[in-house]
Design an enzyme around this catalytic site. Structure first.
Site: not given
Ligand code: IVH
Length: 671
Positions: A406, A117, A173, A83-84, A409, A424, A38, A115, A113, A288, A225, A430, A34, A312, A136
């Protein structure tokens, strides 16, 4: 930057962002974090402001995600899943606090809280029962993933107590704990599937699976949450969450109320280091406003609430020089570029090497040899290069050219459609592919030949003693003793453990042979379905598709494998060496023939036995287990959480449906 350069960069960023948007939202296979996304989006947005002549209504800056996979029913969210806003600095967070206080005219209480992931989910409960789980999607419409979500153990299907509102939604989440992630990836590497880059990608990929049994196997977890509904018990976020805990929801222990922004910073600083000790990934803190009436005054912007914000943590990052790039070839032939770096300390360890993933990634980063690169350790196994310090680029930096042949080989590399990686194709000549297959064969879950290891395999191969797995059974004690590494005792051990592997049961031998995409579970299913390697080798695509969990991709990989004379020769050698290439009498022995001639489908989860055990029981009593219902199905054994599609089809075709208890009565009844 002149106009021409700006145009080129804008075009490039737009196409990159479109691509990553698609990978994330449609395919659930994101390739960048993300944070990286971003960053690119921000760069584009700034260029667009600076060069308004390149306006495009379809720019990724005008649209953040919308396409949705078509396989699940689509559901409109009753409350949009906003979202936030993200912040990365103390200053931005203080600005948030100022804005909030200005609008409210007073100091609100904040709730802090972690966050998590993972992947956001919205759960709807009516009369204390889970009725729907929706992803979502684009925030307005999401996928109905209820069947998958029901398999997640921490999510309550029915609530405790009697003081919950008649109808409400709760959001949270879904994530994959580190331990689960590691074993999943290990398994994927063993069968030649690309490992997931981090637990979040693995979670997103899992929730999108159409096979909810596989979802269940992956042991996802979930923290809730956020509550939404008309008749929540309290007028603030914190108390409602504590109440939700009483109803049986998994609510984090690490939620704290703070009287002001300084308290918020204490929380942020407290978790900055500690969060790394948690058994799951977090990437920040969510702040929040606690009181609902204050939340209402603050309201929402188009995409995010004004009453909450995410802070973040910056992924720990260091800059170091890229000295050279190696191209590593794995067991499946996949070629991975790996950067050699000037050693540098990062997150407690010294980093010397970092992955560059694939050719697309090298182009996206525009990284060259001699550059100073930023290295990050995310949830990933090996650290990765996330950017280039352009200000330090020297005139002598050298572009990285991805090999066309490769490095091991010399074969011409191939890039299959829909794959980001080069491969390859020279499977049998190989060296790393040959050694990789032997290492897989001797690994613990396969033939478990513990007297040998990676280095010994290399030594045996280099000395011309093994070229494929069947050669292991020709090695003599004398040959081993002629190698430096072996003394009397270690040679005896190796010979003994090779000998012992001859009694390893067929399912594990089949797994060890290393047919692409055939993992441990699939190998077991195939072994019990076909009983012997001959039957498997002679099976048609349709026969193969009849085995549960075998789809087109696996079926055609099996067909390919057995149509290759080299593989047939290896199998013949293994047979001559005395390995178990069919189920033993014992395994084959039928407990009864009560289910003889019956074709049985199972659905859902069972209380007395696992699904696999149930399948084995069907087999042991003479029945045949198939995965999908058709007119020729004799009966359906219905467990808990059975798929509604299967039920509907069984009813439509008039197929007999029996419970787990009925099934046991049937097989235990007198002959
Ligand atoms: S609250 C309107 N709380 O982060 C507020 N979100 O970037 C809804 N997330 O969409 C979200 N941990 O997927 C909230 N403790 C937490 C969270 C959290 C992770 C995710 C969630 C959200 C995204 C926003």
């Amino acid at each position: 930057m002149d106009t021409q350069q700006a145009k080129e960069r804008i075009d490039f960023l737009r196409s990159e962002l479109h691509k990553h948007n698609y990978l994330y939202y449609v395919k659930a296979q994101p390739e960048i974090t993300d944070y990286e996304f971003d960053k690119l989006l921000k760069e584009l947005s700034e260029l667009e402001k600076q060069f308004p002549q390149f306006y495009d209504p379809n720019s990724p800056t005008k649209r953040v995600g919308s396409d949705i996979t078509k396989e699940f029913a689509q559901v409109k969210h009753e409350y949009p899943m906003i979202s936030l806003a993200n912040t990365y600095t103390e200053g931005e967070l203080r600005d948030f606090d100022q804005r909030v206080k200005k609008i409210l005219g007073e100091q609100p209480e904040y709730v802090c809280e972690l966050k998590f992931d993972g992947v956001a989910i919205s759960l709807k409960y009516i009369d204390g029962k889970l009725v729907q789980a929706v992803s979502r999607g684009d925030g307005v419409v999401g996928d109905d993933v209820t069947n998958n979500i029901r398999t997640i153990r921490p999510i309550p299907l029915t609530l405790h107590g009697n003081d919950y509102p008649k109808e409400f939604e709760i959001r949270g989440e879904i994530f994959m704990p580190h331990s689960v992630f590691e074993s999943l990836n290990q398994e994927r590497e063993e069968i030649g599937d690309a490992p997931f880059a981090n637990p979040r990608n693995a979670t997103a990929g899992t929730i999108k699976l159409l096979n909810s049994a596989e979802v269940a196997r992956r042991k996802l977890d979930c923290y809730l949450y956020y509550l939404l509904g008309e008749n929540l018990p309290y007028q603030n976020h914190y108390d409602n969450l504590q109440k939700a805990k009483e109803w049986g929801f998994k609510i984090s222990e690490h939620i704290e109320r703070k009287p002001n922004i300084n308290g918020v910073f204490e929380y942020i600083n407290h978790w900055e280091k500690l969060r790394k000790k948690l058994p799951y990934d977090t990437d920040g803190v969510v702040i929040k406003v606690n009181d609902y009436s204050q939340q209402n005054i603050l309201g929402l912007t188009a995409k995010t609430p004004r009453w909450a914000i995410a802070y973040k943590y910056k992924p720990e990052q260091v800059s170091t020089e890229l000295l050279s790039v190696d191209f590593q070839v794995g067991r499946t032939g996949a070629v991975t570029p790996v950067a050699n770096l000037t050693p540098v300390k990062l997150g407690g360890t010294i980093v010397k090497r970092a992955s560059l993933h694939n050719a697309d990634q090298i182009a996206l980063l525009d990284v060259r040899i001699g550059d100073f690169v930023y290295v990050e350790k995310g949830g990933e196994i090996i650290p990765k290069i996330v950017g280039v310090d352009q200000s330090k680029r020297s005139l002598f930096s050298k572009p990285i050219s991805f090999p066309t042949t490769c490095p091991e080989c010399g074969s011409k590399l191939e890039k299959p459609e829909g794959e980001a990686r080069h491969f390859c194709p020279n499977q049998y000549n190989c060296p790393p592919q040959i050694k990789g297959r032997i290492e897989h064969f001797i690994s613990r879950k396969a033939l478990n030949i513990d007297g040998l290891g990676e280095e010994t395999v290399a030594l045996l191969y280099n000395n011309g003693l093994v070229n494929d797995v069947s050669d292991l059974y020709r090695i003599t004690r004398e040959q081993l003793l002629s190698l430096d590494r072996f003394a009397e005792k270690s040679a005896d051990n190796a010979i003994q453990s090779i000998e012992k592997s001859k009694s390893v049961p067929f399912p594990r031998v089949l797994y060890g042979i290393g047919i692409r995409y055939v993992g441990e579970t699939t190998a077991k299913g195939l072994a019990f379905h076909f009983g012997s390697i001959e039957n498997l080798a002679n099976a048609s695509i349709d026969d193969l598709l009849n085995v549960e969990d075998v789809g087109e991709r696996i079926a055609s990989s099996i067909k390919d494998f057995f149509s290759n004379p080299i593989n047939l020769k290896i199998i013949d050698n293994l047979k001559k060496a005395g390995l178990q290439l069919n189920l033993s009498e014992n395994e084959l022995q039928l407990k009864s023939d009560k289910l003889k001639g019956l074709t049985i489908v199972i659905s859902g989860t069972f209380n007395r036995v696992s699904r696999d055990e149930l399948k084995e029981l069907i087999q042991q009593h003479g029945g045949k287990n198939v995965s999908s219902i058709s007119a020729s199905t004799s009966m359906l054994v219905a467990g808990d959480k059975m798929g509604p599609a299967k039920l509907e089809k069984a009813n439509r075709l008039g197929i007999k449906i029996i419970s787990e208890d009925d099934f046991f009565e049937l097989i235990n009844s007198a002959n």
